[in-house]
Design an enzyme around this catalytic site. Structure first.
Site, short mmCIF file in Angstrom:
data_model
loop_
_atom_site.label_atom_id
_atom_site.label_comp_id
_atom_site.label_asym_id
_atom_site.label_seq_id
_atom_site.Cartn_x
_atom_site.Cartn_y
_atom_site.Cartn_z
CB CYS A 273 -0.94 0.00 1.20
SG CYS A 273 -2.05 -1.40 1.16
CD1 TRP A 274 1.17 2.68 3.86
CD2 TRP A 274 3.13 2.70 4.96
NE1 TRP A 274 0.90 2.67 5.20
CE2 TRP A 274 2.08 2.68 5.89
CE3 TRP A 274 4.44 2.70 5.42
CZ2 TRP A 274 2.30 2.69 7.26
CZ3 TRP A 274 4.67 2.70 6.78
CH2 TRP A 274 3.62 2.69 7.70
#
Ligand code: UGA
Length: 452
Positions: A273-274
């Site tokens: 995600c990040w």
């Protein structure tokens, strides 16, 4: 009255949320067009490792609360609300790839064309600001021939669950964000959550769709920045006699304005995600003419952090050529088998390029690692196999089973051991006496750290 809920996309978010709703008595229909996922989930096995998920999945299927389908009409026509939970990966240039969002919107729209009653669509996937309006709403309206706000409702409803804690986070979230296109949609979604959480309802923020979209990105960006910040301070500590980032983090974490969480220095952050979200935010900012230099710095610090781990190994071992190095932990974090963007990949590749012979061990991620490293590393079945006759052990993922290891254990199995603690799981005082011990964020002049 408990409504029937459907989910489009049965990945971490979709499947976990679907199973949690079903486990609390909601009737849930999960749609995914990947046959392998459909097969696995229908038989009660999650296609990825997530603590507690298989149990609630099996119970929900047995009770008949959860049904899985590959037919979008079955999902939409038999439910009152559809959550879009498909992936939003990165394109080559870092911008968001909305192809799954578009595909899901189209399928939902086509199904809605066949439906007379009002239906709510809730976007749970992470999408850059304005996507729900410009893409989801537009496509659903076009394909269904219906009007948003009149014939169907639309909300942006981001999630904040962490892999490895997904079930727990879904059952006990810090807050619920509802970005509503109209009041009826917001009311409807709020009612579903009130039914789901009962007395334990967390704070609910009802806002505009664009705020809800941005809250998700700002949340991930802030957390990633916090971790990159402490990693930057860790690099400073390594060059300062007597410094230890663990103590610095504890010292600043007690300031209520900072807080102790997400201040653990390490080998860098990974996961699905990040990195993609920060890059998507940067790219979105550029598109609307806004620079985001803090996000750039956060990514930059993280890009180089895994190499600091290899530098520590080199500092302690001298040349890495021909040296046997054991990697403990491959997954991007504990309690998952996920190797996406795991820092272990950069660390292993760098070690190999420097001529080291690498053996790896992870309690859950070995199978996934095989399709990344192939025959270039040795795969150990347990910690002991991984460490035997090795000269250097690198802690890359902080699994609980590694935390229990004592320096004597390394001495017994390894040759003149060097321990690189890239996740700060060991007490330097305990290890420094018995082995050559280096760690991220620990003064690396081998001076004894004063007890604090
Ligand atoms: C993250 C967010 O925490 C979730 O709120 C969000 O929903 C999710 O992304 C998402 O957008 O789907 P996740 O990537 O599963 O969740 O894992 P985190 O626990 O946030 O850890 C991310 C990375 O940071 C891991 O590699 C972890 O090892 C690292 N980390 C985390 C640190 O190095 N230090 C810390 O103090 C905390």
């Amino acid at each position: 009255m408990v409504e029937v809920i459907s989910f489009f996309g049965l990945g971490y978010v979709g499947l976990t949320t679907a199973a949690c709703f079903a486990s609390r008595g909601f009737r849930v229909i999960g749609f995914d067009n990947d046959y392998n996922k459909f097969k696995a989930i229908s038989s009660g096995v999650a296609p990825f490792f997530e603590p507690g998920l298989d149990e609630i999945l099996k119970i929900s299927l047995e009770k008949g609360n959860l049904k899985v389908t590959m037919d979008p009409n079955t999902a939409v026509l038999n439910s009152k609300v559809t959550f879009i939970t498909v992936a939003t990966p990165s394109k080559e240039d870092g911008s968001i790839d909305l192809s799954y969002i578009k595909e899901a919107s189209k399928m939902i729209g086509n199904s809605l064309k066949l439906k007379d009653e009002w239906h709510l669509v809730a976007v749970k996937s992470t999408v850059v600001p304005t996507t729900s309006e410009a893409v989801v709403k537009k496509i659903v309206e076009e394909t269904s021939g219906k009007k948003c706000g009149r014939d169907f409702g639309l909300c942006v409803n981001p999630e904040f669950l962490r892999e490895g804690n997904a079930v727990e986070d879904t059952l006990n979230p810090d807050r619920i964000i509802i970005g509503e296109f109209d009041e009826k949609s917001g009311d409807f979604l709020e009612r579903i959550y009130r039914e789901f959480y009962g007395q334990k309802i967390p704070p609910i923020i009802r806002t505009t769709p664009v705020n809800a979209e941005l809250i998700k990105y700002a949340n991930n960006a802030f957390l990633a920045t916090k971790v990159s910040f402490i990693n930057m301070i860790a690099n400073l500590c390594q060059k300062l006699p007597g410094a230890d980032v663990e103590v610095v983090a504890r010292g600043i974490g007690l300031d209520k304005r900072i807080g102790p969480l997400f201040l653990k220095a390490g080998a860098g952050w990974g996961g699905s995600c990040w990195s993609k979200d920060l890059k998507a935010l940067l790219s979105f900012g550029l598109k609307i003419g806004v620079e985001l230099p803090l996000i750039e710095a956060t990514l930059k610090i993280n890009d180089s952090q895994p190499y600091k781990v290899v530098e520590l190994a080199k500092m302690a071992l001298g040349s890495l050529r021909g040296k046997r190095v054991s990697i403990l932990g491959l997954a991007f974090k504990p309690n998952t088998d996920d190797m996406r963007n795991a820092v272990s990949i950069k660390i292993v590749e760098k070690l190999l390029s420097e001529g080291a012979k690498v053996t790896v061990y992870d309690p859950k991620a070995i199978e996934n690692a095989k399709s990344i490293f192939f025959e270039r590393v040795e795969y150990a079945k347990n910690i002991e196999d991984c460490l035997r006759n090795s000269e250097c052990a690198v802690i890359v993922t902080e699994w609980d089973e590694f935390k229990k290891l004592k320096p004597e254990y390394f001495v017994k199995l390894m040759r003149d051991p060097v321990i690189v603690d890239a996740r700060r799981i060991f007490c330097p005082m305990e290890f420094q006496d018995k082995v050559k011990f280096v760690a991220i964020g620990l003064s690396n002049n081998f001076e004894r750290i004063q007890k604090t």
